[in-house]
Design a protein around this motif. Sequence first.
Motif, PDB file in Angstrom:
ATOM      1  N   PRO A 167      82.339  50.440 -41.243  1.00  0.00           N
ATOM      2  CA  PRO A 167      83.521  51.312 -41.250  1.00  0.00           C
ATOM      3  C   PRO A 167      84.714  50.707 -41.993  1.00  0.00           C
ATOM      4  CG  PRO A 167      82.540  51.259 -39.065  1.00  0.00           C
ATOM      5  CD  PRO A 167      81.832  50.214 -39.874  1.00  0.00           C
ATOM      6  N   VAL A 168      85.401  51.559 -42.723  1.00  0.00           N
ATOM      7  CA  VAL A 168      86.642  51.160 -43.386  1.00  0.00           C
ATOM      8  C   VAL A 168      87.677  50.837 -42.319  1.00  0.00           C
ATOM      9  CG1 VAL A 168      88.494  51.899 -44.934  1.00  0.00           C
ATOM     10  CG2 VAL A 168      86.136  52.645 -45.349  1.00  0.00           C
ATOM     11  N   THR A 169      88.379  49.728 -42.493  1.00  0.00           N
ATOM     12  CA  THR A 169      89.312  49.269 -41.464  1.00  0.00           C
ATOM     13  C   THR A 169      90.670  48.927 -42.077  1.00  0.00           C
ATOM     14  OG1 THR A 169      87.462  48.302 -40.238  1.00  0.00           O
ATOM     15  CG2 THR A 169      89.675  47.588 -39.618  1.00  0.00           C
TER      16      THR A 169
ATOM     17  N   TYR B 269      84.573  59.102 -39.836  1.00  0.00           N
ATOM     18  CA  TYR B 269      83.799  58.296 -38.894  1.00  0.00           C
ATOM     19  C   TYR B 269      84.431  56.903 -38.751  1.00  0.00           C
ATOM     20  CZ  TYR B 269      79.895  55.741 -36.807  1.00  0.00           C
ATOM     21  OH  TYR B 269      79.119  54.954 -35.979  1.00  0.00           O
ATOM     22  N   SER B 270      84.817  56.306 -39.871  1.00  0.00           N
ATOM     23  CA  SER B 270      85.423  54.972 -39.847  1.00  0.00           C
ATOM     24  C   SER B 270      86.697  54.954 -39.014  1.00  0.00           C
ATOM     25  CB  SER B 270      85.754  54.518 -41.274  1.00  0.00           C
ATOM     26  OG  SER B 270      84.601  54.292 -42.039  1.00  0.00           O
TER      27      SER B 270
ATOM     28  N   GLN C 118      86.686  54.922 -35.245  1.00  0.00           N
ATOM     29  CA  GLN C 118      86.330  53.678 -34.568  1.00  0.00           C
ATOM     30  C   GLN C 118      87.545  52.848 -34.174  1.00  0.00           C
ATOM     31  OE1 GLN C 118      82.977  53.700 -34.059  1.00  0.00           O
ATOM     32  NE2 GLN C 118      83.141  55.570 -35.275  1.00  0.00           N
TER      33      GLN C 118
ATOM     34  N   TYR D 135      82.280  59.558 -44.095  1.00  0.00           N
ATOM     35  CA  TYR D 135      82.416  58.105 -43.945  1.00  0.00           C
ATOM     36  C   TYR D 135      83.801  57.726 -43.424  1.00  0.00           C
ATOM     37  CZ  TYR D 135      82.622  53.167 -45.507  1.00  0.00           C
ATOM     38  OH  TYR D 135      82.776  51.814 -45.583  1.00  0.00           O
TER      39      TYR D 135
END
Length: 390
Positions: free
Chosen positions: A318-320, A266-267, A270, A263
Amino acid sequence: MTFNPLEHEGIPLDKQLRNWRELDVAPVDPDDSDPYTRCRIIALNGIEIESIMFSHHFARVCPDMDVKRKLAEVRYIEAQQQKVVNWLLPGAASPLETTIAYEQVAVDLTAWVARMEPDPQLKQAYEFGVLEDFDHLYRYANLYEMIQHRKAEKIVDGLTEVIPGRPTRFHHRHPADNVREPYDKTEADPLSKLHALTIMAAEQQTMNFYMNVGPQYMEPIARQLYQEIGLIEEEHVTHYESLVDPGETWWERLVNHEYNECYLYYSFMQTESDPRVKVIWELHLNMELAHLQAACDLMRVNDGREPEEVVAPELPVPVTFEPNKQYLRELLDTQIDLTTLGAGYVRDAHERFERMQETVMGGEQPPSDAVIDMHTEKFGTDYRHELERS
């Protein structure tokens, strides 16, 4: 576009070993790189360390030699990943500069998680903790200008405010009041499980960093401040780890750890602004997909369950890393006076809290207050960097 890591095999495990040349990554530029690139590096280092230590703890209680061998095989690759990630940090940065970056991670990652958390009880836990990390950033920024004669906005680059949060002196609570109620694994949103693992790992990394870096300073106030905040980080690890359901099996935890790594890699792919670093996130994601498959196979064989019973069928939003100035200001306005009692939160000091305060303070000024007074005496005011609300 959705992404289900359970559907991807990734790089085969026996193809993941890297040689010294491949591990010897060039660090990011401490002056020209995006501060949030550094934050992503620090966050992923904490995630890798948590994965490694979890695997070690699992191996220590596991009697099955085949399982122990598989854990060791994956763990070695995780250790290589951790070295690559952490070695992206610039050697030119001082431990105190890295500390300020750690606190920027704690502030903006925890604030983002709090904003996205669907469970009100868990959301409150993150909101409570982030106001304390916010104050730690302020205290270290004052220390930084005193002993290195530089300003913290050079590090945080206007993305995170440097102003007082919940005063650090009030973070010293009785240990019994740092233990929260856990989520229920049968009812919790899969996102909540990922959030809890992420923030626990980040705080654990910070605790370990401070306990090792603190005594390396010569300046008495630096040694004292690291010692004080290092103790509070221990409280934070207790606070966050207690959110995880202790009824989860080792196999569930293993799958959750590997899924969470997928996760986060992948985040961060981005939003990564550094093309060279983005390639590393992509490579590690493809490695982690195979680690997740190995964990799922172990759960099927040993727990008789499918991974779909534990994790979401696709990755969440996604974690930002992004500015959280307005959100943090709102928390300061509404929650700065909170403390804890049992598993809950109260606004009034209580006997156990006051007794702890009296014992820890010993009638003396804590280092977190002393560093502000020393800065004010030297420069005429404290150091803070307030930004326009947005």
